[in-house]
Design a protein around this motif. Structure first.
Motif, PDB file in Angstrom:
ATOM      1  N   GLY A 162       9.417   1.778  -3.932  1.00 40.22           N
ATOM      2  CA  GLY A 162       9.143   1.365  -2.554  1.00 40.22           C
ATOM      3  C   GLY A 162       9.706  -0.005  -2.265  1.00 40.22           C
ATOM      4  O   GLY A 162      10.293  -0.250  -1.206  1.00 40.22           O
ATOM      5  N   CYS A 163       9.548  -0.906  -3.231  1.00 41.77           N
ATOM      6  CA  CYS A 163       9.976  -2.302  -3.067  1.00 41.77           C
ATOM      7  C   CYS A 163      11.478  -2.429  -2.820  1.00 41.77           C
ATOM      8  O   CYS A 163      11.918  -3.158  -1.931  1.00 41.77           O
ATOM      9  CB  CYS A 163       9.574  -3.086  -4.324  1.00 41.77           C
ATOM     10  SG  CYS A 163      10.156  -4.795  -4.388  1.00 41.77           S
TER      11      CYS A 163
ATOM     12  N   GLU B  80       9.280  -6.249 -10.009  1.00 44.41           N
ATOM     13  CA  GLU B  80       9.051  -5.127  -9.109  1.00 44.41           C
ATOM     14  C   GLU B  80      10.328  -4.339  -8.824  1.00 44.41           C
ATOM     15  O   GLU B  80      10.381  -3.503  -7.936  1.00 44.41           O
ATOM     16  CB  GLU B  80       8.363  -5.625  -7.840  1.00 44.41           C
ATOM     17  CG  GLU B  80       6.976  -6.145  -8.189  1.00 44.41           C
ATOM     18  CD  GLU B  80       6.200  -6.711  -7.032  1.00 44.41           C
ATOM     19  OE1 GLU B  80       6.582  -6.444  -5.877  1.00 44.41           O
ATOM     20  OE2 GLU B  80       5.213  -7.418  -7.291  1.00 44.41           O
ATOM     21  N   MET B  81      11.362  -4.643  -9.642  1.00 48.57           N
ATOM     22  CA  MET B  81      12.546  -3.784  -9.688  1.00 48.57           C
ATOM     23  C   MET B  81      12.470  -2.837 -10.877  1.00 48.57           C
ATOM     24  O   MET B  81      13.207  -1.856 -10.923  1.00 48.57           O
ATOM     25  CB  MET B  81      13.818  -4.638  -9.805  1.00 48.57           C
ATOM     26  CG  MET B  81      14.063  -5.596  -8.656  1.00 48.57           C
ATOM     27  SD  MET B  81      15.522  -6.629  -8.980  1.00 48.57           S
ATOM     28  CE  MET B  81      15.411  -7.814  -7.622  1.00 48.57           C
ATOM     29  N   PHE B  82      11.574  -3.136 -11.856  1.00 45.29           N
ATOM     30  CA  PHE B  82      11.469  -2.295 -13.049  1.00 45.29           C
ATOM     31  C   PHE B  82      11.136  -0.862 -12.649  1.00 45.29           C
ATOM     32  O   PHE B  82      10.125  -0.603 -12.000  1.00 45.29           O
ATOM     33  CB  PHE B  82      10.358  -2.792 -13.982  1.00 45.29           C
ATOM     34  CG  PHE B  82      10.558  -4.172 -14.560  1.00 45.29           C
ATOM     35  CD1 PHE B  82      11.759  -4.848 -14.446  1.00 45.29           C
ATOM     36  CD2 PHE B  82       9.521  -4.791 -15.237  1.00 45.29           C
ATOM     37  CE1 PHE B  82      11.929  -6.116 -14.977  1.00 45.29           C
ATOM     38  CE2 PHE B  82       9.680  -6.056 -15.790  1.00 45.29           C
ATOM     39  CZ  PHE B  82      10.880  -6.720 -15.651  1.00 45.29           C
ATOM     40  N   GLY B  83      11.968   0.058 -13.064  1.00 49.59           N
ATOM     41  CA  GLY B  83      11.768   1.459 -12.725  1.00 49.59           C
ATOM     42  C   GLY B  83      12.698   1.920 -11.622  1.00 49.59           C
ATOM     43  O   GLY B  83      12.899   3.122 -11.438  1.00 49.59           O
ATOM     44  N   ALA B  84      13.280   0.962 -10.897  1.00 50.24           N
ATOM     45  CA  ALA B  84      14.259   1.301  -9.852  1.00 50.24           C
ATOM     46  C   ALA B  84      15.542   0.501 -10.043  1.00 50.24           C
ATOM     47  O   ALA B  84      16.417   0.517  -9.184  1.00 50.24           O
ATOM     48  CB  ALA B  84      13.671   1.026  -8.467  1.00 50.24           C
TER      49      ALA B  84
ATOM     50  N   ASP C 239       0.846  -1.190   0.000  1.00 53.99           N
ATOM     51  CA  ASP C 239       0.000   0.000   0.000  1.00 53.99           C
ATOM     52  C   ASP C 239       0.880   1.238   0.000  1.00 53.99           C
ATOM     53  O   ASP C 239       2.103   1.151  -0.117  1.00 53.99           O
ATOM     54  CB  ASP C 239      -0.968  -0.010   1.191  1.00 53.99           C
ATOM     55  CG  ASP C 239      -0.282   0.178   2.543  1.00 53.99           C
ATOM     56  OD1 ASP C 239       0.964   0.236   2.578  1.00 53.99           O
ATOM     57  OD2 ASP C 239      -0.996   0.244   3.566  1.00 53.99           O
ATOM     58  N   GLY C 240       0.255   2.392   0.115  1.00 56.54           N
ATOM     59  CA  GLY C 240       0.989   3.649   0.055  1.00 56.54           C
ATOM     60  C   GLY C 240       1.957   3.853   1.205  1.00 56.54           C
ATOM     61  O   GLY C 240       2.805   4.750   1.145  1.00 56.54           O
ATOM     62  N   PHE C 241       1.842   3.051   2.262  1.00 56.14           N
ATOM     63  CA  PHE C 241       2.763   3.161   3.397  1.00 56.14           C
ATOM     64  C   PHE C 241       3.964   2.221   3.271  1.00 56.14           C
ATOM     65  O   PHE C 241       4.913   2.333   4.048  1.00 56.14           O
ATOM     66  CB  PHE C 241       2.029   2.860   4.708  1.00 56.14           C
ATOM     67  CG  PHE C 241       0.998   3.887   5.077  1.00 56.14           C
ATOM     68  CD1 PHE C 241       1.385   5.130   5.546  1.00 56.14           C
ATOM     69  CD2 PHE C 241      -0.348   3.625   4.936  1.00 56.14           C
ATOM     70  CE1 PHE C 241       0.440   6.089   5.877  1.00 56.14           C
ATOM     71  CE2 PHE C 241      -1.307   4.568   5.259  1.00 56.14           C
ATOM     72  CZ  PHE C 241      -0.911   5.811   5.728  1.00 56.14           C
ATOM     73  N   SER C 242       3.922   1.287   2.320  1.00 52.87           N
ATOM     74  CA  SER C 242       4.986   0.280   2.210  1.00 52.87           C
ATOM     75  C   SER C 242       6.356   0.923   2.063  1.00 52.87           C
ATOM     76  O   SER C 242       7.319   0.511   2.708  1.00 52.87           O
ATOM     77  CB  SER C 242       4.708  -0.651   1.020  1.00 52.87           C
ATOM     78  OG  SER C 242       3.540  -1.404   1.220  1.00 52.87           O
TER      79      SER C 242
END
Length: 496
Positions: free
Chosen positions: A362-363, A301-305, A269-272
């Motif tokens: 975030g991840c 979930e690394m795509f973009g970071a 969520d937005g707090f993660s």
């Protein structure tokens, strides 16, 4: 005074609502008073400026996508107004950064099981592992009979880990099954293992036995069901011998440098990216400073970071391996006609995450600031200490199983929406918000929501570290108490 919003990075042009913001109220950000134009749920983003179509939306100091339509200051901005910037395969340049953690070594220990080969486990369990799904029923019956016969005493658990594979598979799928099952046989959390085969499966027991390699024969045994008259009777005969050996094991003090943890998130969520994931990052850096190991996976979930991770690679060889890690997974998406930048799940969106870049930024905070010291293909086992990257998808059980299989003693799993599952090692749930922790006490093991309730992150991390040491020393996580333990193996190809 209650904090109602958070601007995470000075460069950000959005802020996150810590608690629900009501239309008409005002917030002051960087000395500028902003009137909230509409109700904004907790965890979601409020615009700090007027956005024109195409303007970059900045969070965590990085773009998380661009505005698809104009959005005025003070409005709620979410997946309906933001479009990903992600595309297909990219070329990357190695721009290494210098990492200095500055964390002292504290000589802490936990109570673990020192194995004959020198490895360490944090559990002493008996596992029954089928080579093929055809013998799942046999494995389950054997586990239940041994639990009844022993009362479950003398070892930490007696488990059968069933799956659907081991036959009718080709190529990489067949190899993936073999690798994950091999990794389980060799995992130090198992004090003893019985491998149960059928006899006619693709994953031939004799070939699999050779694939596993050298083991302690007092602790690892094989049974081929087609070659014995009564598989339950024969299986119990073997299990009694294994139990007699494993039940004598005792815990001893082990340096924290021996601990290996997997880093995973799900139902974010937005707090993660504000509470639980940075907490894991701080703990990961601490553990690595003590000589220990952490593993980050969920490649999509690394795509973009991904460039953040690439530039922290210790050398250019690791950088090139990380480029392959990312682009190979993008190629997998594209080969199935799927877009690389697909938005997160409905639960992610409802929790305040609008794009895959936002999720990734975030991840990746779960792995702190340490150097990347190793990059592993799916199903491979850890070879170096420190921070490692592992190839696996984002699917919770597939990724958690992969983390356990590379050698992690436990999986640290952050969640904002909640999930009860567990894989075959302790799977600790860390909530991103206090509401979840309060509503699901039998799912959540540790609440990171206190970080936005004015508990300093350093204090939370000290408590978190103490708790992890307790779990490593034998305290059960909720998934263990509930018996929620499963495995899932990555599948990509043809089933015959």
């Amino acid at each position: 005074m209650e904090t109602k919003y958070l601007k995470i990075n000075p460069a950000d042009n959005v802020a996150v609502a810590i608690s629900e913001l009501k239309a008409g109220e005002t917030i002051t950000v960087d000395g500028i008073t902003i009137t909230v134009a509409e109700d904004i749920p907790a965890g979601h983003k409020i615009t700090l400026k007027d956005f024109a179509e195409g303007d970059q939306v900045i969070k965590y100091g990085y773009p998380i996508g661009h505005a698809q339509v104009p959005v005025k200051q003070g409005h709620w901005i979410n997946e309906k107004q933001i479009k990903t910037n992600l595309a297909g395969l990219l070329e990357y340049t190695y721009n290494p950064v210098n990492v200095e953690l500055g964390i002292p070594h504290e000589n802490r220990t936990f109570k673990g099981y020192r194995r004959k080969n020198g490895d360490v486990g944090i559990r002493n369990e008996i596992w029954i592992i089928p080579t093929v799904g055809c013998v799942n029923g046999i494995a389950n019956q054997l586990a239940e009979k041994l639990r009844q016969e022993t009362g479950g005493k003398g070892v930490d658990a007696i488990m059968a880990y069933t799956h659907n594979y081991g036959c009718s598979q080709l190529g990489d799928d067949h190899e993936n099954t073999k690798k994950i099952l091999r990794d389980m046989v060799l995992h130090p959390n198992a004090g003893a293992v019985l491998v149960v085969g059928l006899g006619c499966e693709n994953n031939q027991p004799d070939v699999f036995k050779e694939f596993v390699g050298e083991v302690d024969p007092e602790r690892v045994q094989y049974m081929v069901s087609q070659k014995v008259e009564d598989e339950i009777e024969e299986g119990m005969r073997i299990l009694r011998k294994l139990y007699a050996v494993a039940s004598k094991d005792v815990r001893e003090e082990v340096p924290l440098s021996e601990l290996r943890v997997g880093l995973k998130c799900g139902g974010s969520d937005g707090f993660s990216g504000i509470t639980a994931n940075p907490l894991l990052g701080m703990f990961s850096d601490y553990l690595i400073a003590q000589g220990g190991t952490s593993v980050l996976t969920e490649v999509p979930e690394m795509f973009g970071a991904e460039t953040i991770l690439m530039n922290r690679c210790k050398n250019e060889e690791l950088f090139n391996q990380t480029v392959h890690l990312i682009n190979d997974f993008k190629s997998y998406f594209l080969s199935h006609g799927e877009p690389v930048g697909e938005n997160p799940s409905p639960g992610n969106k409802a929790g305040g995450i609008s794009t895959l870049e936002e999720k990734a930024l975030g991840c990746t905070q779960k792995c702190g600031k340490s150097y990347v010291m190793g990059v592993m293909p799916y199903g491979e086992r850890l070879k170096v200490k420190g921070l490692n990257l592992l190839s696996a998808p984002g699917n919770d059980l597939v990724a958690a199983t992969a983390l356990a299989s590379c050698g992690c003693h436990m999986v640290l799993f952050t969640t904002g929406r909640g999930t009860p599952f567990g894989t075959y090692v302790p799977t600790m749930k860390i909530s991103t918000n206090s509401t979840l922790a309060k509503n699901k006490p039998t799912w959540i093991d540790f609440n990171a929501g206190v970080i936005v309730e004015n508990e300093p992150m350093e204090e939370t991390c000290r408590r978190f570290t103490d708790y992890i040491i307790k779990v490593a020393s034998g305290e059960l996580t909720n998934n263990e108490k509930k018996g929620y333990r499963e495995i899932a193996i990555f599948k990509n190809g043809v089933t015959l």
